[in-house]
Design an enzyme around this catalytic site. Sequence first.
Site, PDB file in Angstrom:
ATOM      1  N   ASP A 240      -5.006  -5.054  -4.017  1.00 59.55           N
ATOM      2  CA  ASP A 240      -5.207  -3.723  -4.561  1.00 59.55           C
ATOM      3  C   ASP A 240      -5.519  -2.825  -3.367  1.00 59.55           C
ATOM      4  O   ASP A 240      -5.915  -3.296  -2.297  1.00 59.55           O
ATOM      5  CB  ASP A 240      -6.335  -3.693  -5.610  1.00 59.55           C
ATOM      6  CG  ASP A 240      -6.268  -2.430  -6.466  1.00 59.55           C
ATOM      7  OD1 ASP A 240      -5.528  -1.481  -6.091  1.00 59.55           O
ATOM      8  OD2 ASP A 240      -6.953  -2.357  -7.508  1.00 59.55           O
TER       9      ASP A 240
HETATM   10  C1  BGC Z   1      -5.749   0.844  -8.397  1.00 61.21           C
HETATM   11  C2  BGC Z   1      -4.407   0.176  -8.624  1.00 61.21           C
HETATM   12  C3  BGC Z   1      -3.323   1.051  -8.057  1.00 61.21           C
HETATM   13  C4  BGC Z   1      -3.608   1.290  -6.584  1.00 61.21           C
HETATM   14  C5  BGC Z   1      -2.578   2.180  -5.898  1.00 61.21           C
HETATM   15  C6  BGC Z   1      -5.977   1.266  -6.955  1.00 61.21           C
HETATM   16  O1  BGC Z   1      -7.111   2.046  -6.846  1.00 61.21           O
HETATM   17  O2  BGC Z   1      -6.781  -0.038  -8.785  1.00 61.21           O
HETATM   18  O3  BGC Z   1      -4.195  -0.045  -9.981  1.00 61.21           O
HETATM   19  O4  BGC Z   1      -2.070   0.471  -8.251  1.00 61.21           O
HETATM   20  O5  BGC Z   1      -4.867   1.951  -6.451  1.00 61.21           O
HETATM   21  O6  BGC Z   1      -2.701   3.489  -6.311  1.00 61.21           O
END
Ligand code: BGC
Length: 750
Positions: A240
């Site tokens: 993530d």
């Molecule tokens: C989120 C993800 C997301 C990623 C990219 C993170 O903060 O938890 O779900 O895909 O950011 O934006």
Amino acid sequence: MTDTTLTDTPADTDARAVADLTLEEKASLTSGADFWTTTAIERVGVPSVMMTDGPHGLRKQSGGNDHVGLADSVPATCFPPAVGLSATFDPELAERVGAALGVESAIEDVAVILGPGINIKRSPLCGRNFEYMSEDPIVSGVMGAALVRGIQSQGVGASLKHFAANNQETDRLRVSSDVDPRPLREIYLRGFQRAVQDAQPWTVMCSYNRINGVYASEDPWLLTSVLRDEWGFEGLVVSDWGAVNDRVAGVAAGLDLEMPSSGGISDARVVAAVREGSLDESALDLVAGRVLDLVGKAQRRPAQAGPLDVDAHHALAREVAGRALVLLKNEGGMLPLNPAQKVAVIGAFATTPRFQGAGSSLINPTRLDTALEAIVEYADEDTVSFAAGFRIDGSGDATALRAEAAATAAAADVAVVFLGLPAAAESEGFDREHIDLPADQLAALDAVVAASPRTVVVLSNGGVVALPFAGDVPAIVEGWLLGQAGGSATADVLYGAVNPSGRLAETIPVRLEDNPSYGNFPGENGHVRYGEGLFVGYRWYDERGLDVTYPFGHGLSYTSFEYGRPTASLAANGDVLVRVAVTNTGSRAGREVVQVYTALEGSSVQRAPRELKAFESVAIEAGQTREVELTVRREDLAYWDIRVDRWIVEGGAYDVHVGASSRDIRGVVVVEVPGDELVLPATADSSIFELLADTTAGPRLREILGQAFGVGDAADGMLQLVGSFPIGRLATFPNVAITREQVQELLGGA
Ligand code: BGC
């Protein structure tokens, strides 16, 4: 990539390509070039590919970069977020949405769309529940797998997220989800396992949090033993955004790609670790090879010319939204509305729809329908009036707004009141503190009901809200968050152009305090204890016999369905085949979501009274009967046995409940399921009872006990007393005529 990439198998290409790279190049491949793209290695022709959010639409940024939904993104179709999509209980529909997402991604040259999110809705307070499917792992896994299949049918990768046990936003970058092995496997990992095994997502996104103390991003058990060795995952694990704590440990654990870029810092650490011998270069080769594999897959995507067919995708968004609406209550056939009725539309959400959640999934929609405009389209001329009733942000003269709403309702035949959560009430990044609708909205509803008891409530909310008015209004429609066409889809259902068929993928509790995680959410000092264990969602309410406002699986239709007597039989592969005839006994075509729950009386392990194992959404014409066949997979009957660390199907007579919701069971049939062989190692620590059940040691132990205690009631009584003793300890216990030699003989022969 060199030209040969397009024709070679990925494995061959990877082996050669990784061998072609320098240590520094390999390390650089395993972290992003910037916010959204992988690192190119021009020297050997490896291009960079793009990943962007989703997952209920494409969020390809056009200006700045961020992961919290602030900067602009290109227009894209905003389909219903997961909370709406899952309410359809229809994987075929989800697959069609996935295919549309794939097309939009391909047109924008996006290699991977970052979704679906399938974390379990452990608490209704989780700020991101609108992005997740259900409180049930089968719904999450089946719907998640369908979306993945659809996306990937277009040669675009999906990213199953957030792996794993990421069920809250509070302290999400550090908190340790402290979960026992059974709930971890049976509730929190089961959906991921299903989606991985059924749909092989190109990527899995590891979550920010720790699980039982270990960061997901550096957990070899999670990312390699479970995901790859047990489940057979063949794709790439991406972090993530910002989830990496220790990149070197991550490489060793099987975290293939760090996103976004660390500005070269992680790459340098990985190179240094290999040079000083603390990281095996073969581990780096493995993860770098998986990045090359992903790039190769992206390269093979069939050309998708575009432009986007905005109308067709909007129509699909409308169809899905219509299927997602859940008719919770419809006393006296209040709905559907008749075009000639004078309708008072009340509530600011009818003109300013709340159609998606905030944070990284924020889509810039290609268009946006409002319910008021769509209602006007359906209704006869001059039959629709409108009053805001309240302001979404709570500002303004609430008393005057209420009075206007009451007067508008009094002058109409029926009032339709649009209530919901303001965008600021729920978002990625924080959790809610309560499940109440804003007080001024509830007061506006009271005023309308006092003026016109013929009131329909339509709700817009990403997370569950309490419905204290459920007994006071004749009709309630739960609209969740429905995407850009939610307004018109709502009118479709209100006027009966669409016969509602959505079902609750999560329980609507009476009070927050009834929720199983209450008191254990969101934890403290870096830990959240999943104290309710297996009893998540309806499993808890059923186990405790608690009243709920509306149960899991509930949803009404404008027609009615009757169930025949179900049958269940074992297939050759051990699956349970359930058949039931369902008749549409009303006067209009409709859809029923047939649900199969199982239970095992007298199970040797703790189980919920009823667990969903299969479901099927079926369209049935008025007056027609359909034979519905559902498959309960044998592996879904299994529990996780902590003594042997694996899945075990307990043999026995399973009750198969077939019904229209978790609390509307229409028939029960019993099926005898053969159990898996479970051989517990016989050791000095095994109890007398355990050894008696052991086919090898049991008969000899019975003899030894016969010699020691004799036979008859006194001996039976003695056995009750000492049966739970580990045999090793009994042999040294005073006055028990069992010798150490006998124990040794018994265990040696066991
Ligand atoms: C989120 C993800 C997301 C990623 C990219 C993170 O903060 O938890 O779900 O895909 O950011 O934006």
